[in-house]
Write an enzyme that holds these catalytic residues in place. Structure first.
Site, PDB file in Angstrom:
ATOM      1  CB  SER A   7     -14.072 -62.771  49.783  1.00  0.00           C
ATOM      2  OG  SER A   7     -13.742 -63.694  48.775  1.00  0.00           O
ATOM      3  CB  THR A   8     -15.675 -67.168  50.953  1.00  0.00           C
ATOM      4  OG1 THR A   8     -14.681 -67.269  49.943  1.00  0.00           O
ATOM      5  CG2 THR A   8     -16.439 -68.478  51.063  1.00  0.00           C
ATOM      6  CG  HIS A  48     -13.188 -60.930  46.512  1.00  0.00           C
ATOM      7  ND1 HIS A  48     -12.292 -61.370  47.453  1.00  0.00           N
ATOM      8  CD2 HIS A  48     -12.840 -59.638  46.223  1.00  0.00           C
ATOM      9  CE1 HIS A  48     -11.434 -60.407  47.728  1.00  0.00           C
ATOM     10  NE2 HIS A  48     -11.749 -59.339  46.998  1.00  0.00           N
ATOM     11  CG  MET A  64      -8.908 -67.554  51.993  1.00  0.00           C
ATOM     12  SD  MET A  64      -8.827 -69.197  51.255  1.00  0.00           S
ATOM     13  CE  MET A  64      -9.614 -70.149  52.562  1.00  0.00           C
ATOM     14  CG  ASP A  89      -8.832 -57.311  48.623  1.00  0.00           C
ATOM     15  OD1 ASP A  89      -8.185 -56.252  48.715  1.00  0.00           O
ATOM     16  OD2 ASP A  89      -9.809 -57.458  47.864  1.00  0.00           O
TER      17      ASP A  89
END
Length: 345
Positions: free
Chosen positions: A162-163, A189, A283, A286
């Protein structure tokens, strides 16, 4: 309270973004109407996060990100128009150090942004806690190859991020030896308008044939799929080394779609040959259930360490399951992935 600097060359957009963030509990400490002003104001007001437009006069968003990261490293969230050019520019800005991206619905000067207020506030809050200096310009340790070694048959690599993830994912695939013959599934993501461009970047950087997933897509050795934005990617079939996926828009999991867990769990259920699961920066929770599923089926599991993660949430939750075999810096992941499927002849 998160302190934000809003950067956009449109007075209208600066006002809309500032109002949305303020209503969402974010303190907008200042605004800037071009990249040059953004650089100076970042140093002056020291915000927790900068929302950065891409196309601006005097200095564009890509150049501003590079300058800010060189002078006063600060988490930057790119706000991009929903265009091919905007997506490419945003990914370039992330190469320069931006930690995440948000797609402006309705174009550069958006009248539809207020309908996505909660998502924008959440994106700003996520970006604000990121370490902007973690894992920049990652260079993987190149796996050592010798004539006395070969790889297990039909391995599958599952990568979730993600991030802060795009640069790390790209670095892993760039160094991944084609001789290992992985089938690669990537869940990043990312706004749905960006995933096809991200897949193209991975394809250019890697020896693997990488594309955005389509419903019913099949891959074999040396091929990879990137989960399409706003669609879960499930492994629906596996036979003779060929893997098939289906896409769906069933309920979000952990408030995200695509979800890492959906892909990893379905792969663990369907794939009968060796599987490697990797939890990268980001973050949230998941990926933890997915890593557990891979481990329970006898797969090898890896997580990125805290020092090189822009946000340590996803790897940390995976580690806390007790199902992670190795916790490594970003630059050591490809070698560990390769080692896990290498065998002596």
């Amino acid at each position: 309270m998160t302190r934000a600097l809003v950067v956009d060359d449109s007075h209208f957009m600066r006002t809309v973004i500032s109002d949305i963030l303020t209503d969402g509990g974010v303190d907008v400490v200042d605004t800037a109407d071009n990249g040059r002003e953004a650089v100076s104001k970042t140093a002056e007001v020291e915000p927790d996060v900068v929302t950065m437009d891409v196309e601006m006069p005097e200095m564009n968003g890509i150049e501003a990100v590079e300058a800010i990261m060189a002078e006063t490293p600060t988490p930057i969230l790119m706000l991009s128009a929903l265009t091919t050019e905007g997506a490419d520019a945003t990914l370039e800005a992330m190469d320069n150090g931006a930690v995440d991206a948000f797609a402006k619905p309705g174009g550069t000067i958006s009248t539809e942004l207020s309908g996505h207020s909660e998502r924008l506030v959440n994106a700003v809050e996520r970006a604000a806690v990121a370490d902007p200096t973690a894992a920049r310009d990652v260079e993987q340790t190149t796996p050592t190859e010798t004539g006395s070694e070969e790889y297990v048959a039909n391995p599958t690599l599952l990568v979730g991020a993600s991030t802060g993830g795009p640069n790390v994912v790209e670095s892993i695939l760039e160094a991944l030896p084609i001789e290992a013959g992985f089938r690669v599934l990537v869940v990043q993501h990312m706004p749905d308008q960006f995933t096809s461009r991200f897949a193209n970047r991975l394809d250019r950087a890697s020896d693997y044939d990488v594309r955005e997933a389509e419903d019913g897509a099949r891959i074999s050795a040396g091929e990879g799929l990137v989960a399409r934005g706003d669609y879960h990617m499930r492994v629906s079939g596996y036979s003779n080394g060929r893997l098939r996926v289906r896409l769906d828009q069933s309920d979000r999991r952990h408030s995200v779609r695509p979800a890492i867990d959906v892909t990893m769990e379905s792969a663990a259920e369907r794939v009968t040959d060796p599987v490697v699961g990797v939890a990268l920066t980001g973050m949230g929770t998941d990926g933890a259930d997915g890593i557990r599923a891979v481990k329970d089926k006898g797969g090898h599991t890896l997580a990125q360490n805290e020092e090189t993660s822009a946000v340590f949430g996803i790897p940390q939750r995976a580690i806390e399951t007790g199902c992670v075999d190795e916790v490594l810096a970003a630059d050591g992941l490809t070698e560990a992935i390769t080692d896990s499927v290498r065998r002596s002849s």
